[in-house]
Design a protein around this motif. Structure first.
Motif, mmCIF file in Angstrom:
data_model
loop_
_atom_site.group_PDB
_atom_site.id
_atom_site.type_symbol
_atom_site.label_atom_id
_atom_site.label_comp_id
_atom_site.label_asym_id
_atom_site.label_seq_id
_atom_site.Cartn_x
_atom_site.Cartn_y
_atom_site.Cartn_z
ATOM 1 N N ALA A 22 0.835 -1.201 0.000
ATOM 2 C CA ALA A 22 0.000 0.000 0.000
ATOM 3 C C ALA A 22 0.871 1.253 0.000
ATOM 4 O O ALA A 22 0.586 2.224 -0.697
ATOM 5 C CB ALA A 22 -0.932 -0.005 1.209
ATOM 6 N N ALA A 23 1.950 1.232 0.774
ATOM 7 C CA ALA A 23 2.858 2.378 0.821
ATOM 8 C C ALA A 23 3.568 2.553 -0.518
ATOM 9 O O ALA A 23 3.740 3.681 -1.006
ATOM 10 C CB ALA A 23 3.875 2.191 1.942
ATOM 11 N N ALA A 62 1.190 4.082 -2.922
ATOM 12 C CA ALA A 62 0.952 5.477 -2.559
ATOM 13 C C ALA A 62 2.093 6.362 -3.055
ATOM 14 O O ALA A 62 1.870 7.476 -3.543
ATOM 15 C CB ALA A 62 0.788 5.605 -1.049
ATOM 16 N N HIS A 72 1.810 6.671 -6.956
ATOM 17 C CA HIS A 72 0.725 7.576 -7.333
ATOM 18 C C HIS A 72 1.062 9.023 -6.993
ATOM 19 O O HIS A 72 0.744 9.943 -7.760
ATOM 20 C CB HIS A 72 -0.568 7.165 -6.628
ATOM 21 C CG HIS A 72 -1.084 5.834 -7.076
ATOM 22 N ND1 HIS A 72 -1.913 5.046 -6.302
ATOM 23 C CD2 HIS A 72 -0.893 5.139 -8.219
ATOM 24 C CE1 HIS A 72 -2.190 3.934 -6.946
ATOM 25 N NE2 HIS A 72 -1.588 3.964 -8.110
ATOM 26 N N ALA A 73 1.711 9.231 -5.850
ATOM 27 C CA ALA A 73 2.086 10.586 -5.451
ATOM 28 C C ALA A 73 3.091 11.180 -6.431
ATOM 29 O O ALA A 73 2.977 12.353 -6.826
ATOM 30 C CB ALA A 73 2.669 10.574 -4.041
ATOM 31 N N ARG A 106 3.060 13.706 0.208
ATOM 32 C CA ARG A 106 1.831 13.379 -0.495
ATOM 33 C C ARG A 106 1.430 11.923 -0.238
ATOM 34 O O ARG A 106 0.247 11.617 -0.102
ATOM 35 C CB ARG A 106 2.001 13.628 -1.991
ATOM 36 C CG ARG A 106 0.816 13.235 -2.865
ATOM 37 C CD ARG A 106 -0.385 14.165 -2.663
ATOM 38 N NE ARG A 106 -0.141 15.507 -3.090
ATOM 39 C CZ ARG A 106 -0.412 15.987 -4.309
ATOM 40 N NH1 ARG A 106 -0.943 15.194 -5.226
ATOM 41 N NH2 ARG A 106 -0.179 17.252 -4.602
ATOM 42 N N ALA A 107 2.416 11.040 -0.174
ATOM 43 C CA ALA A 107 2.124 9.612 0.009
ATOM 44 C C ALA A 107 1.866 9.243 1.465
ATOM 45 O O ALA A 107 1.328 8.161 1.742
ATOM 46 C CB ALA A 107 3.286 8.775 -0.519
#
Length: 201
Positions: free
Chosen positions: A22-23, A26, A29-30, A51-52
Protein backbone atom coordinates in the motif's frame (compact mmCIF):
# COMPACT_ATOMS: atom_id res chain seq x y z
CA UNK A 1 15.38 -14.22 2.23
CA UNK A 2 16.50 -12.36 5.33
CA UNK A 3 15.02 -9.06 6.50
CA UNK A 4 18.33 -7.36 5.69
CA UNK A 5 18.23 -8.69 2.15
CA UNK A 6 14.65 -7.53 1.77
CA UNK A 7 15.36 -3.95 2.82
CA UNK A 8 18.49 -3.76 0.66
CA UNK A 9 16.44 -3.81 -2.55
CA UNK A 10 16.59 -0.27 -3.99
CA UNK A 11 13.47 -0.27 -6.14
CA UNK A 12 10.69 -2.28 -4.56
CA UNK A 13 9.83 -3.80 -1.19
CA UNK A 14 9.62 -7.55 -1.56
CA UNK A 15 8.32 -8.65 1.82
CA UNK A 16 4.81 -9.24 0.51
CA UNK A 17 3.47 -7.24 3.43
CA UNK A 18 0.18 -5.56 2.53
CA UNK A 19 1.16 -2.37 4.33
CA UNK A 20 4.41 -2.21 2.34
CA UNK A 21 2.52 -2.68 -0.92
CA UNK A 22 0.00 0.00 0.00
CA UNK A 23 2.86 2.38 0.82
CA UNK A 24 4.65 1.53 -2.43
CA UNK A 25 1.55 2.26 -4.49
CA UNK A 26 0.95 5.48 -2.56
CA UNK A 27 4.48 6.61 -3.43
CA UNK A 28 4.07 5.79 -7.11
CA UNK A 29 0.73 7.58 -7.33
CA UNK A 30 2.09 10.59 -5.45
CA UNK A 31 5.07 10.87 -7.77
CA UNK A 32 2.82 10.60 -10.81
CA UNK A 33 0.42 13.28 -9.56
CA UNK A 34 3.14 15.69 -8.43
CA UNK A 35 4.99 15.44 -11.73
CA UNK A 36 1.83 16.40 -13.63
CA UNK A 37 1.09 19.23 -11.18
CA UNK A 38 4.55 20.76 -10.80
CA UNK A 39 6.93 19.30 -13.40
CA UNK A 40 10.10 17.26 -13.08
CA UNK A 41 12.33 20.07 -11.79
CA UNK A 42 10.08 20.84 -8.82
CA UNK A 43 9.50 17.19 -7.94
CA UNK A 44 11.35 16.15 -4.76
CA UNK A 45 11.47 13.03 -2.64
CA UNK A 46 10.32 15.14 0.30
CA UNK A 47 7.19 16.23 -1.57
CA UNK A 48 6.50 12.67 -2.66
CA UNK A 49 6.83 11.47 0.94
CA UNK A 50 4.42 14.13 2.18
CA UNK A 51 1.83 13.38 -0.50
CA UNK A 52 2.12 9.61 0.01
CA UNK A 53 2.05 9.82 3.81
CA UNK A 54 5.28 7.87 4.26
CA UNK A 55 8.66 8.69 5.77
CA UNK A 56 11.35 9.99 3.45
CA UNK A 57 13.66 7.28 4.81
CA UNK A 58 11.18 4.66 3.65
CA UNK A 59 11.36 5.97 0.10
CA UNK A 60 15.15 5.99 0.08
CA UNK A 61 15.16 2.44 1.40
CA UNK A 62 13.21 1.34 -1.69
CA UNK A 63 14.40 3.76 -4.39
CA UNK A 64 17.73 5.58 -4.80
CA UNK A 65 16.21 8.61 -6.57
CA UNK A 66 13.05 10.20 -7.88
CA UNK A 67 13.98 8.97 -11.36
CA UNK A 68 13.73 5.35 -10.22
CA UNK A 69 10.35 6.07 -8.60
CA UNK A 70 9.08 7.56 -11.84
CA UNK A 71 10.46 4.63 -13.81
CA UNK A 72 8.52 2.18 -11.64
CA UNK A 73 5.39 4.25 -12.23
CA UNK A 74 6.00 4.34 -15.97
CA UNK A 75 6.81 0.64 -16.34
CA UNK A 76 3.77 -0.52 -14.40
CA UNK A 77 1.31 1.90 -15.99
CA UNK A 78 2.52 1.45 -19.55
CA UNK A 79 2.38 -2.35 -19.24
CA UNK A 80 -1.29 -2.06 -18.28
CA UNK A 81 -2.38 0.70 -20.63
CA UNK A 82 -0.34 0.20 -23.80
CA UNK A 83 0.72 -3.45 -23.95
CA UNK A 84 2.56 -4.42 -27.11
CA UNK A 85 0.46 -6.88 -29.15
CA UNK A 86 2.09 -10.29 -28.83
CA UNK A 87 -0.31 -12.93 -30.17
CA UNK A 88 -0.41 -13.12 -33.96
CA UNK A 89 -0.04 -9.36 -34.54
CA UNK A 90 -1.84 -7.91 -37.54
CA UNK A 91 -1.60 -4.65 -39.45
CA UNK A 92 -4.60 -3.37 -37.52
CA UNK A 93 -3.16 -4.37 -34.14
CA UNK A 94 0.02 -2.46 -35.00
CA UNK A 95 -2.12 0.56 -35.99
CA UNK A 96 -4.09 0.20 -32.76
CA UNK A 97 -0.89 0.06 -30.72
CA UNK A 98 0.34 3.31 -32.27
CA UNK A 99 -3.00 5.03 -31.64
CA UNK A 100 -2.89 3.84 -28.05
CA UNK A 101 0.66 5.14 -27.69
CA UNK A 102 -0.41 8.55 -28.98
CA UNK A 103 -3.29 8.66 -26.46
CA UNK A 104 -0.93 7.54 -23.71
CA UNK A 105 1.46 10.43 -24.38
CA UNK A 106 -1.21 13.11 -24.61
CA UNK A 107 -3.91 12.04 -22.14
CA UNK A 108 -2.39 9.73 -19.52
CA UNK A 109 -0.41 11.04 -16.52
CA UNK A 110 2.06 8.19 -17.04
CA UNK A 111 2.63 9.49 -20.55
CA UNK A 112 3.78 12.75 -18.99
CA UNK A 113 6.24 10.71 -16.94
CA UNK A 114 7.71 9.22 -20.11
CA UNK A 115 8.05 12.65 -21.73
CA UNK A 116 9.68 14.09 -18.60
CA UNK A 117 12.18 11.24 -18.39
CA UNK A 118 12.99 11.52 -22.09
CA UNK A 119 13.69 15.23 -21.60
CA UNK A 120 15.79 14.66 -18.47
CA UNK A 121 17.75 11.91 -20.22
CA UNK A 122 19.09 14.45 -22.72
CA UNK A 123 21.41 15.99 -20.12
CA UNK A 124 21.64 13.35 -17.39
CA UNK A 125 23.54 10.18 -18.40
CA UNK A 126 22.30 8.22 -15.37
CA UNK A 127 18.68 8.92 -16.26
CA UNK A 128 19.36 8.02 -19.88
CA UNK A 129 20.94 4.71 -18.84
CA UNK A 130 18.15 3.75 -16.45
CA UNK A 131 15.41 4.76 -18.88
CA UNK A 132 16.97 2.72 -21.66
CA UNK A 133 17.80 -0.37 -19.61
CA UNK A 134 14.62 -0.57 -17.56
CA UNK A 135 11.97 0.74 -19.96
CA UNK A 136 12.89 1.52 -23.56
CA UNK A 137 15.00 -1.53 -24.40
CA UNK A 138 12.52 -4.14 -23.04
CA UNK A 139 9.62 -2.42 -24.81
CA UNK A 140 11.58 -2.16 -28.05
CA UNK A 141 12.27 -5.90 -27.93
CA UNK A 142 8.50 -6.52 -27.76
CA UNK A 143 7.84 -3.98 -30.53
CA UNK A 144 10.47 -5.67 -32.70
CA UNK A 145 8.80 -9.04 -32.16
CA UNK A 146 5.41 -7.48 -33.02
CA UNK A 147 6.67 -6.18 -36.37
CA UNK A 148 8.56 -9.35 -37.16
CA UNK A 149 5.49 -11.47 -36.42
CA UNK A 150 3.23 -9.30 -38.56
CA UNK A 151 5.78 -9.30 -41.39
CA UNK A 152 6.22 -13.07 -41.28
CA UNK A 153 2.44 -13.45 -41.42
CA UNK A 154 2.27 -11.28 -44.53
CA UNK A 155 0.26 -8.60 -42.70
CA UNK A 156 2.76 -5.79 -43.30
CA UNK A 157 5.63 -5.20 -45.70
CA UNK A 158 8.04 -2.65 -44.18
CA UNK A 159 10.95 -1.56 -46.34
CA UNK A 160 13.08 -0.71 -43.28
CA UNK A 161 14.33 -3.03 -40.56
CA UNK A 162 12.24 -3.41 -37.38
CA UNK A 163 14.17 -0.88 -35.28
CA UNK A 164 14.30 1.78 -37.98
CA UNK A 165 10.62 1.19 -38.69
CA UNK A 166 9.64 1.68 -35.05
CA UNK A 167 11.79 4.82 -34.84
CA UNK A 168 10.07 6.20 -37.95
CA UNK A 169 6.61 5.33 -36.60
CA UNK A 170 7.08 6.58 -33.04
CA UNK A 171 9.39 9.53 -33.69
CA UNK A 172 6.78 11.96 -35.08
CA UNK A 173 4.33 11.00 -32.33
CA UNK A 174 6.87 11.59 -29.55
CA UNK A 175 8.08 14.83 -31.15
CA UNK A 176 4.59 16.32 -31.30
CA UNK A 177 3.91 15.29 -27.71
CA UNK A 178 7.20 16.78 -26.51
CA UNK A 179 6.42 20.09 -28.22
CA UNK A 180 2.87 20.20 -26.90
CA UNK A 181 1.27 19.75 -30.31
CA UNK A 182 -1.83 17.66 -30.81
CA UNK A 183 -1.51 14.30 -32.52
CA UNK A 184 -4.15 14.04 -35.25
CA UNK A 185 -5.63 10.63 -35.89
CA UNK A 186 -4.62 10.92 -39.52
CA UNK A 187 -0.93 11.08 -38.57
CA UNK A 188 -0.91 7.49 -37.34
CA UNK A 189 -2.80 6.30 -40.41
CA UNK A 190 -0.38 8.10 -42.73
CA UNK A 191 2.65 6.66 -40.96
CA UNK A 192 1.27 3.13 -41.02
CA UNK A 193 0.25 3.31 -44.68
CA UNK A 194 3.59 4.82 -45.75
CA UNK A 195 5.91 2.65 -43.67
CA UNK A 196 4.11 -0.66 -43.34
CA UNK A 197 2.17 -0.96 -46.57
CA UNK A 198 4.41 0.41 -49.33
CA UNK A 199 2.95 0.80 -52.80
CA UNK A 200 3.75 -1.94 -55.23
CA UNK A 201 6.07 -0.92 -58.07
Amino acid sequence: MSAAATTSQPRRPRSGNRRDEAARLAVLHAADDLLVEHGFGALTVEAIARRAGVAKQTIYRWWPSKVEILLDTLIEDSAKRIPVPADEPTAESVRGYLRGFARFLTRDPAGKVLLALLAEAQHDPDTARSLHERCLAPRRARERAMLTGATDAGEIAPTLGPDATMDALLGPIVYRALTGASIPRGLVDTLVDALLRPRAN
